[in-house]
Each structure stands twice: as C-alpha cells, then as structure tokens.
Scaffold this motif. Structure first.
Motif, short mmCIF file in Angstrom:
data_model
loop_
_atom_site.label_atom_id
_atom_site.label_comp_id
_atom_site.label_asym_id
_atom_site.label_seq_id
_atom_site.Cartn_x
_atom_site.Cartn_y
_atom_site.Cartn_z
N TRP A 57 -60.42 -99.83 -23.52
CA TRP A 57 -60.62 -98.50 -24.15
C TRP A 57 -59.12 -98.20 -24.85
CZ3 TRP A 57 -57.23 -94.61 -22.20
CH2 TRP A 57 -56.49 -94.74 -20.95
N SER A 58 -58.96 -97.30 -25.61
CA SER A 58 -57.85 -96.85 -26.41
C SER A 58 -57.63 -95.49 -26.83
CB SER A 58 -57.41 -97.89 -27.45
OG SER A 58 -58.43 -97.87 -28.42
N ILE A 59 -56.63 -94.91 -26.88
CA ILE A 59 -56.43 -93.78 -27.63
C ILE A 59 -56.00 -93.94 -29.12
CG2 ILE A 59 -55.22 -91.40 -27.75
CD1 ILE A 59 -55.39 -91.45 -24.61
N SER A 63 -58.78 -89.82 -31.36
CA SER A 63 -59.91 -90.27 -30.86
C SER A 63 -59.88 -91.17 -29.52
CB SER A 63 -60.86 -91.25 -31.86
OG SER A 63 -61.10 -90.51 -32.93
N VAL A 64 -60.54 -91.14 -28.66
CA VAL A 64 -60.73 -92.04 -27.36
C VAL A 64 -61.81 -93.03 -27.57
CG1 VAL A 64 -60.74 -92.72 -25.00
CG2 VAL A 64 -59.98 -90.02 -25.96
N CYS A 65 -61.55 -94.40 -27.67
CA CYS A 65 -62.41 -95.41 -28.19
C CYS A 65 -62.79 -96.17 -26.66
CB CYS A 65 -62.08 -96.25 -29.31
SG CYS A 65 -61.55 -95.37 -30.68
N TYR A 81 -60.45 -86.42 -29.12
CA TYR A 81 -59.24 -86.19 -28.18
C TYR A 81 -58.40 -85.27 -28.65
CZ TYR A 81 -55.28 -86.91 -24.80
OH TYR A 81 -54.07 -86.93 -24.05
N CYS A 84 -62.57 -84.24 -25.83
CA CYS A 84 -63.34 -84.97 -25.32
C CYS A 84 -64.93 -84.82 -25.55
CB CYS A 84 -63.23 -85.11 -23.75
SG CYS A 84 -61.48 -85.82 -23.36
#
Length: 289
Positions: A57-59, A63-65, A81, A84
C-alpha cells in the motif's frame, strides 16, 4: 486475512553515525544507542470492509492505493486521501495486454505505482492522481542465461529509466541496476549474507531507496545495512545490529520477526520493527540519513 488497521505505538528517534570504511570497504558495525521510547497516539484509521491478502500500500499524491493478491478482478483499489472515499478499482488476472499472469508490486517515483508480472515479463507504471487510472509506461523484464525471466522479488525505480532489481534464487541474492527502457544491466552486487551453504534463508530482507542511499532491513535478523548508489553501482557504507542470524535454527516455530517494513520520507528512513516475534510491528525506528 483482513487488512488490519496500522497502529504505531512506539517511536524511537536516534541518529545514525557513519563509520569510516577501511580500504577493503568492509562493513563496519556500530552498537545502537537507543533513547527512551515515545508513545504515539493513533490520529486516523481507514477500515476496508473486504477480505484480501495485502501485497503493498502507498500514499501517492491525494490517493491511498492498495494492491492485493488472491483476487481475479480489482486487485488495485484507490481511495481519496485524506477523505478516504473509494474512487475506483482496477486489475484483472489474465493474459491480455494490461492483464497480469502473476502479480507483484514494486516502488515507483513521482506519485506513481509500479506493478510487475514475472511470467508476463513486463512492468507497468500507473498514474493514480486522476479520476481514472492511466498506464504511464510499459517496460519489459529481462531473462537469465537460460532464457527464463529472472526471479525478481522487488523492483525499485531509481530514476526515469533505471531500476534496482532485487533477485533471489535458491542459494544467493543479488541486486541488478538496470535500464529497463533498453533492457541493459549496468551493474550487479551480491548480498553478503546469502551463502550457498543454506538453500533456504530465514533472514529475508526488504529494501527502500532515498535519493542515493539504499537501506536493507532483515526480517529474521536484527540488522540494517546502508549502501550508496553512485554512477549506477552499489557501494557498502556501514551496517548496524548483530551478525547473528537464524539460518541454523532447529524449530522454525521460534523464528523471530524483526523488521517488517521500511519507507523513506523527507530524508528519513522509517523502519517498522517487531521485538516480540509477532508479525505486527510495535516499534518504529527513525534514522537520519
């Protein structure tokens, strides 16, 4: 396995002092000087009401992916983000142009997402900061001497065309620095902890890159290593921790978890660690590069 809310309880802040290398560039060991822990409070949480196995996961920008395994469709989900709210999902297991036979997640720059497919011999860079997902670049993975795609276990983008390729086989581990645009390996560096006498290694290691510094953390060793990337070659700087590993352990039920994740941010390395043998981290160590 449900995605657990990541709660970080203890923050350890301390600086890493660089030691002088001798003329043979041996790794110099330093004892850690750990100050009193700082306890953190959780300020926000994101709960995903969907069961899956989380790959990464990453920001990325706003966006949070989340990248997941065990799903035929929609293995990449993107949330806004900091609101959420789910924006869209993407991904299909198959043999089409933008489909994946095998799914792996790497690390990209410039708020992009890197997914790669070893059996499909390809890597895709995605832009995730718009309302829809866009394939920004398609890259080909290269083969070994036997004509098979090399067993890449992690890929980190260094700059626009060059990538740090982590390769783990049965008896050794190496890093290739490669220009994937033309499929050229510029240099290779062998991990000093993998030896041919152990066909299985319990001390798997993870990595991340910040500017020209590579940090390597071990899952079953209390060990961190620092390397410099210069002129597309890897040079050892210094290491911290212990020489002790668990390669000769008799009962694998007693394997200890140490470092579970590493990430760079604003010139610091954040290392998520478990000091109680559990698979969920309870300490964040912060290193000043």
């Amino acid at each position: 396995m449900k995605l657990r809310t990541l709660s970080f309880f203890i923050l350890l802040l301390f600086a890493v002092g660089c030691t002088t290398r001798d003329k043979q560039a041996e790794i110099i060991w330093k004892e850690r000087n750990i100050p009193k822990a700082v306890h953190l409070q959780v300020v926000d949480s994101l709960v995903i009401n969907q069961p899956f196995n989380l790959l990464s996961w990453s920001i990325n920008g706003n966006s949070v992916c989340f990248v997941t395994s065990g799903m035929q469709d929609g293995f990449l989900s993107v949330y806004s983000y900091p609101e959420c709210m789910k924006r869209f999902d993407f991904g299909k297991i198959g043999q089409g142009p933008d489909e994946f036979i095998t799914l792996n997640a790497g690390e990209a720059r410039n708020n992009r997402l890197l997914l790669y497919d070893i059996m499909g011999r390809k890597a895709l860079l995605f832009d995730t900061d718009k309302d829809t997902l866009r394939v920004a670049s398609r890259l080909s993975l290269y083969n070994d001497e036997e004509g098979l795609c090399r067993p890449f276990t992690y890929i980190t983008q260094i700059d626009s065309d060059n990538y740090l390729m982590k390769v783990d086989d049965a008896v050794s581990s190496t890093w290739d620095i490669s220009d994937l645009k033309v499929g050229k390996v510029k240099s290779s560096f062998k991990n000093p902890n993998r030896t041919e006498e152990y066909s299985y290694t319990p001390f798997d290691f993870i990595q991340c890159v910040c500017d020209t510094t590579l940090i390597v953390a071990y899952k079953y060793m209390d060990r961190l290593e620092y390397y410099s990337i210069k002129d597309y070659r890897i040079y050892p700087l210094f290491a911290m921790g212990s020489h002790t590993n668990q390669a000769d352990i008799q009962d694998y039920n007693y394997l200890m978890q140490y470092y579970l994740d590493v990430a760079p941010h604003n010139g610091f390395f954040y290392c998520l660690k478990s000091d109680d043998g559990m698979e969920s981290g309870n300490i964040i160590e912060v290193y000043d590069v």
